[in-house]
Design a protein around this motif. Structure first.
Motif, PDB file in Angstrom:
ATOM      1  N   UNK A 193       0.881  -1.259   0.120  1.00  0.00           N
ATOM      2  CA  UNK A 193      -0.096  -0.025  -0.027  1.00  0.00           C
ATOM      3  C   UNK A 193       0.862   1.335  -0.101  1.00  0.00           C
ATOM      4  N   UNK A 194       1.940   1.295   0.876  1.00  0.00           N
ATOM      5  CA  UNK A 194       2.784   2.586   0.886  1.00  0.00           C
ATOM      6  C   UNK A 194       3.414   2.747  -0.614  1.00  0.00           C
ATOM      7  N   UNK A 195       3.916   1.685  -0.990  1.00  0.00           N
ATOM      8  CA  UNK A 195       4.610   1.934  -2.431  1.00  0.00           C
ATOM      9  C   UNK A 195       3.748   2.272  -3.451  1.00  0.00           C
ATOM     10  N   UNK A 196       2.496   1.765  -3.334  1.00  0.00           N
ATOM     11  CA  UNK A 196       1.634   2.275  -4.406  1.00  0.00           C
ATOM     12  C   UNK A 196       1.039   3.483  -4.547  1.00  0.00           C
ATOM     13  N   UNK A 197       0.902   4.111  -3.121  1.00  0.00           N
ATOM     14  CA  UNK A 197       0.398   5.435  -2.854  1.00  0.00           C
ATOM     15  C   UNK A 197       1.516   6.364  -3.069  1.00  0.00           C
ATOM     16  N   UNK A 198       2.712   5.926  -2.946  1.00  0.00           N
ATOM     17  CA  UNK A 198       3.809   6.732  -3.276  1.00  0.00           C
ATOM     18  C   UNK A 198       4.034   7.028  -4.956  1.00  0.00           C
ATOM     19  N   UNK A 211       0.980   6.943  -6.656  1.00  0.00           N
ATOM     20  CA  UNK A 211       0.005   7.878  -6.841  1.00  0.00           C
ATOM     21  C   UNK A 211       0.406   8.958  -6.796  1.00  0.00           C
ATOM     22  N   UNK A 212       1.094   9.583  -5.634  1.00  0.00           N
ATOM     23  CA  UNK A 212       1.519  10.810  -5.178  1.00  0.00           C
ATOM     24  C   UNK A 212       2.240  11.611  -6.402  1.00  0.00           C
ATOM     25  N   UNK A 213       2.991  10.686  -7.417  1.00  0.00           N
ATOM     26  CA  UNK A 213       3.704  11.476  -8.368  1.00  0.00           C
ATOM     27  C   UNK A 213       2.882  11.703  -9.401  1.00  0.00           C
ATOM     28  N   UNK A 214       1.357  11.362  -9.470  1.00  0.00           N
ATOM     29  CA  UNK A 214       0.603  11.638 -10.438  1.00  0.00           C
ATOM     30  C   UNK A 214      -0.351  12.838  -9.979  1.00  0.00           C
ATOM     31  N   UNK A 215      -0.099  14.152 -10.372  1.00  0.00           N
ATOM     32  CA  UNK A 215      -0.864  15.353  -9.949  1.00  0.00           C
ATOM     33  C   UNK A 215      -2.308  15.419 -10.249  1.00  0.00           C
ATOM     34  N   UNK A 216      -2.880  14.435 -11.220  1.00  0.00           N
ATOM     35  CA  UNK A 216      -4.076  14.315 -11.598  1.00  0.00           C
ATOM     36  C   UNK A 216      -4.988  13.186 -10.634  1.00  0.00           C
ATOM     37  N   UNK A 217      -4.309  12.428 -10.138  1.00  0.00           N
ATOM     38  CA  UNK A 217      -4.692  11.458  -9.341  1.00  0.00           C
ATOM     39  C   UNK A 217      -5.669  11.918  -8.264  1.00  0.00           C
ATOM     40  N   UNK A 218      -7.005  11.776  -8.075  1.00  0.00           N
ATOM     41  CA  UNK A 218      -7.855  12.346  -6.963  1.00  0.00           C
ATOM     42  C   UNK A 218      -7.638  12.007  -5.679  1.00  0.00           C
ATOM     43  N   UNK A 219      -7.587  12.910  -4.765  1.00  0.00           N
ATOM     44  CA  UNK A 219      -7.299  12.639  -3.430  1.00  0.00           C
ATOM     45  C   UNK A 219      -8.119  11.757  -2.458  1.00  0.00           C
ATOM     46  N   UNK A 220      -8.044  11.138  -1.445  1.00  0.00           N
ATOM     47  CA  UNK A 220      -9.033  10.326  -0.791  1.00  0.00           C
ATOM     48  C   UNK A 220      -9.565  11.247   0.354  1.00  0.00           C
ATOM     49  N   UNK A 236       3.667  10.829   5.962  1.00  0.00           N
ATOM     50  CA  UNK A 236       3.814  12.123   4.899  1.00  0.00           C
ATOM     51  C   UNK A 236       3.369  11.702   3.490  1.00  0.00           C
ATOM     52  N   UNK A 237       3.531  10.396   3.189  1.00  0.00           N
ATOM     53  CA  UNK A 237       2.783   9.873   2.046  1.00  0.00           C
ATOM     54  C   UNK A 237       1.131  10.017   2.101  1.00  0.00           C
ATOM     55  N   UNK A 238       0.745   9.518   3.350  1.00  0.00           N
ATOM     56  CA  UNK A 238      -0.589   9.384   3.414  1.00  0.00           C
ATOM     57  C   UNK A 238      -1.049  10.929   3.387  1.00  0.00           C
ATOM     58  N   UNK A 239      -0.643  11.671   3.872  1.00  0.00           N
ATOM     59  CA  UNK A 239      -1.091  13.339   4.029  1.00  0.00           C
ATOM     60  C   UNK A 239      -1.189  13.804   2.557  1.00  0.00           C
ATOM     61  N   UNK A 240      -0.216  13.398   1.790  1.00  0.00           N
ATOM     62  CA  UNK A 240      -0.157  14.043   0.352  1.00  0.00           C
ATOM     63  C   UNK A 240      -1.218  13.531  -0.332  1.00  0.00           C
ATOM     64  N   UNK A 241      -1.727  12.338  -0.142  1.00  0.00           N
ATOM     65  CA  UNK A 241      -2.830  11.637  -0.841  1.00  0.00           C
ATOM     66  C   UNK A 241      -4.267  11.884  -0.276  1.00  0.00           C
ATOM     67  N   UNK A 242      -4.241  12.595   0.751  1.00  0.00           N
ATOM     68  CA  UNK A 242      -5.455  12.866   1.653  1.00  0.00           C
ATOM     69  C   UNK A 242      -5.978  14.087   0.980  1.00  0.00           C
ATOM     70  N   UNK A 243      -7.189  14.396   1.053  1.00  0.00           N
ATOM     71  CA  UNK A 243      -7.953  15.721   0.553  1.00  0.00           C
ATOM     72  C   UNK A 243      -7.847  16.654   1.675  1.00  0.00           C
ATOM     73  N   UNK A 244      -7.963  17.799   1.416  1.00  0.00           N
ATOM     74  CA  UNK A 244      -7.483  18.903   2.505  1.00  0.00           C
ATOM     75  C   UNK A 244      -8.398  18.587   3.864  1.00  0.00           C
ATOM     76  N   UNK A 245      -9.758  18.138   3.680  1.00  0.00           N
ATOM     77  CA  UNK A 245     -10.787  17.957   4.703  1.00  0.00           C
ATOM     78  C   UNK A 245     -10.784  16.604   4.826  1.00  0.00           C
TER      79      UNK A 245
END
Length: 750
Positions: A609-614, A616-625, A649-658
């Motif tokens: 999961x962590x590697x896959x989220x990392x 995803x984080x490189x794709x600026x168009x991927x929707x956040x969770x 830090x990776x999880x927070x990059x993939x998390x929506x602001x709210x």
């Protein structure tokens, strides 16, 4: 003599210091699975065999002075591979065996040449020492080398891992390796003063040299070596499955393994065969009995019985090897055979057993094999005293094992009542033990003077047969209601049905180790119920059912299980599951219906999961969770790399602001709240501790603890959550910081 002692000690120190060090690099790249260490052991045993083979060829075909020159040149060449800092590989998690080969390839390219040179140095130095000091036994040097190995293992979790980053450890190890090369120069300089009569290769030995070891001796060295390393690998895997795959827990079994080598090779007085003949059935049968009740037995009791069984078994394996050791002339052949057995044992546990068996039968098979090998040795020697002590150990185990089982009512009376019930329920066991006593003619003096008879041999055969029936047979016997069992690199996954006339009791379970990965009620009216840790009232239920939820949510879940969280999916929602075990993915689709029944769109991604989220984080168009759920536990084990500061830090990059990050911290062995408290303080997150204790009549709902974290307080300031818990962090806990470089399990053990 001192140069030889210094070189042997330092070489062994480096040989075992590098093993947990490399494990710290490798673990995160394969999901922190306990089998990663088994694969590492396979590499280290194979490299050890290559080193011993090189030493054997060198000692047989070159005179000692040339041996020193060649070995020193190769040591210098091995320095090219330094420092041993690996590069993350691309592992294919869809193939259950590919992680093993990927680990082997990565370690071979990173540490292979220096490790082989270190492995070869010990037998070479012992052979050189025997040439220069023929009146001294070189096997004491082997005990000294294992003492150096033991010191490295003890220092690593206490002084090295907590204070040095992984890369710094690799550089420090490299400088020590250079120092070891100078120690070889020193020892070789002393070798130059050897007498001319000893300048010839070993093949030109004197006519009265000891005879070459027989085939039976060589097979014995291989067999006992295989059992010892096989038990080490299987015991470590069983231990880390219930806690965490971290170097600190690898070191316990490895310390016991090395300790048995130190004691048995130091002096025969440490291996008292009578004592260990009695302890062998006691520790093995009690430990196997404890494994059956692992989910409810106290952790300390499990550790003591498990490690005691490993200690007794390895003492017997290595004690029997030492008793059959050859003369110093054949020293390198002895170590070569012993190392070949080590590779064979680890290969069986790491590769063959997962491919051959759907159940985890490694420990029962190996323990029974140790007993059978010891009985075979007693039969050859016709040692009646040891046979009687072995039978006495079985009788003691039949009483001790029930008394150590967890009971609902504490006290000696309840345990004695349990013992009587077992005697009534298992008359075959008691009858078999009675036959053993009669067959072996177990009497007090003067009966001790009686001779070995055919009845003794029959009794010992019955003893081994009883052990196999009681241990291996029960391990291979499928449990009632078993639907399917899968075993791969990431462990054993089972699906079991529990039928019932009650519509709310008929159910299907997914199990992994001692943990329930999911429950689904079988009746069509109830099969969409969320159950276990995700039931109504749980922390995850509070977050996903909050009053201000909006349709079209993006929900990410690390850890699939049976797919229970899909029950919360609504129309327009998108659920992404991250699962590293392909067997879990297949069983969730074929044996459970949560993924098929949900109204949400579901995507299951295979990998860590962590590697896959990392990625995803490189794709600026991927929707956040909007909600990201962390629930990736195999048994009670903790995948450390998913709980470090860099991971968050990776999880927070993939998390929506709210958005909200929700972590399942239900664990009977470690207190994960302290880690999350430290992360909340570091990242400035709001934290809510969600505890759920369901009613007793809701059997499908488990007690659970979840922690919700959010960058914005408003995301958790909701009546669905605050009516059950406040937002203040648990002030009675002191936060513990975990990073990729530093993660101490000591600080969070309950």
């Amino acid at each position: 003599m001192f140069p030889f002692f210094a070189a042997v000690f330092l070489g062994a120190f480096l040989l075992f210091l590098v093993q947990p060090m490399m494990g710290r690099f490798v673990l995160p790249w394969w999901g922190g699975a306990p089998a990663v260490w088994t694969a590492c052991l396979l590499f280290f045993q194979t490299a050890l065999l290559l080193g011993y083979f090189y030493a054997h060829l060198l000692s047989k075909h070159l005179p000692p002075k040339r041996q020193w020159v060649v070995h020193l040149a190769l040591l210098v060449a091995a320095c090219i591979a330094l420092p041993p800092v690996p590069v993350a590989p691309v592992a294919d998690a869809t193939d259950a065996l590919s992680p093993v080969w990927a680990v082997l390839a990565m370690l071979s390219s990173t540490i292979g040449p220096p490790f082989v040179m270190l492995a070869a140095s010990s037998p070479l130095l012992q052979r050189w020492f025997a040439l220069g000091h023929p009146q001294r036994s070189p096997y004491r040097l082997y005990a000294l080398s294992n003492a150096g190995s033991l010191l490295a293992l003890l220092l690593y979790p206490v002084l090295i891992e907590p204070w040095l980053a992984r890369v710094d450890q690799a550089y420090a190890w490299s400088w020590l390796f250079v120092g070891f090369a100078f120690a070889i120069v020193w020892a070789g300089w002393k070798l130059r003063h050897a007498s001319p009569a000893r300048e010839t290769p070993d093949v030109a030995a004197e006519e009265d040299a000891p005879a070459a070891p027989s085939l039976r001796q060589r097979l014995g060295w291989i067999g006992w070596g295989a059992l010892g390393t096989g038990l080490l690998a299987a015991s470590t895997s069983a231990l880390t499955l219930d806690v965490a795959a971290v170097p600190f827990l690898w070191i316990g079994p490895l310390t016991i393994y090395l300790g048995s080598l130190i004691l048995t090779f130091d002096h025969p007085r440490w291996y008292r065969r009578g004592v260990f003949a009695f302890l062998l059935p006691v520790t093995l049968l009690v430990s196997l009995d404890q494994r059956v009740f692992a989910s409810t037995a106290p952790l300390g009791q499990l550790l003591i019985t498990h490690l005691a069984a490993l200690a007794v078994a390895t003492m017997i394996c290595h004690g029997e090897v030492y008793r059959s050791r050859p003369a110093a002339t054949h020293l390198t052949a002895f170590y070569l055979s012993f190392a070949a057995g080590g590779v064979l044992g680890t290969l069986l546990v790491a590769v063959a057993s997962p491919a051959w068996f759907n159940f985890d039968v490694d420990l029962p098979v190996l323990w029974t094999a140790v007993l059978a090998g010891f009985v075979l040795q007693l039969t050859r020697e016709r040692d009646l005293r040891l046979a009687r002590l072995l039978a006495a150990g079985f009788l003691a185990a039949s009483v001790l094992a029930p008394l150590l089982r967890p009971v609902e009512e504490p006290g000696l009376g309840a345990r004695l009542h349990l013992l009587l019930d077992l005697a009534q329920q298992h008359p075959l066991t008691l009858a078999c033990l009675a036959v053993l006593v009669v067959a072996i003619d177990f009497r007090l003096p003067p009966g001790w003077a009686r001779q070995w008879t055919r009845r003794t041999t029959v009794g010992l055969i019955l003893l081994v047969a009883f052990s196999a029936w009681h241990t291996v047979g029960s391990a291979l016997r499928p449990p009632p209601g078993l639907v399917e069992s899968r075993r791969g690199f990431f462990g054993e996954v089972t699906v079991t049905d529990y039928p019932s006339d009650d519509p709310r009791a008929a159910s299907r379970f997914m199990g992994h180790g001692n943990t329930t990965h999911g429950i689904q009620l079988r009746h069509p009216d109830y099969r969409s119920y969320p159950t276990s840790y995700y039931s109504e009232g749980s922390g995850i239920w509070r977050v996903l059912s909050r009053a201000n939820q909006q349709p079209g949510r993006h929900i990410g879940v690390i850890g699939l299980g049976s797919g229970t969280l899909a029950a919360y999916g609504m129309a327009q929602d998108h659920l992404t599951f991250f699962e590293i075990d392909p067997n879990v993915v297949d069983l969730a689709h074929t044996r459970f219906t949560y993924l098929a029944d949900t109204a949400a769109e579901v995507d299951v991604r295979l990998g860590d999961g962590r590697r896959l989220l990392e990625q995803e984080a490189a794709d600026t168009n991927a929707p956040r969770y909007d909600v990201l759920v962390l629930d990736a536990f195999s048994s009670d084990a903790v995948p450390v790399h998913l709980l470090t500061r860099e991971a968050f830090a990776t999880y927070l990059r993939r998390l929506a602001p709210d958005g909200v990050l929700v972590v399942n911290v239900s664990n009977r062995l470690v207190d994960l709240r302290r880690i999350l408290e430290a992360h909340a303080q570091h990242f400035g997150l709001t934290l809510a501790h969600l505890i759920h204790r369901p009613e007793a009549d809701r059997w499908w709902a488990f007690s659970s603890e979840w922690i919700a974290l959010a960058p914005q307080r408003a995301a958790l300031d909701d009546r669905a959550i605050t009516s059950w818990t406040g937002l203040a962090a648990p002030t009675e806990l002191e936060g513990v910081t975990w990073t990729d470089e530093f993660a101490s399990l000591w600080s969070v053990l309950r």
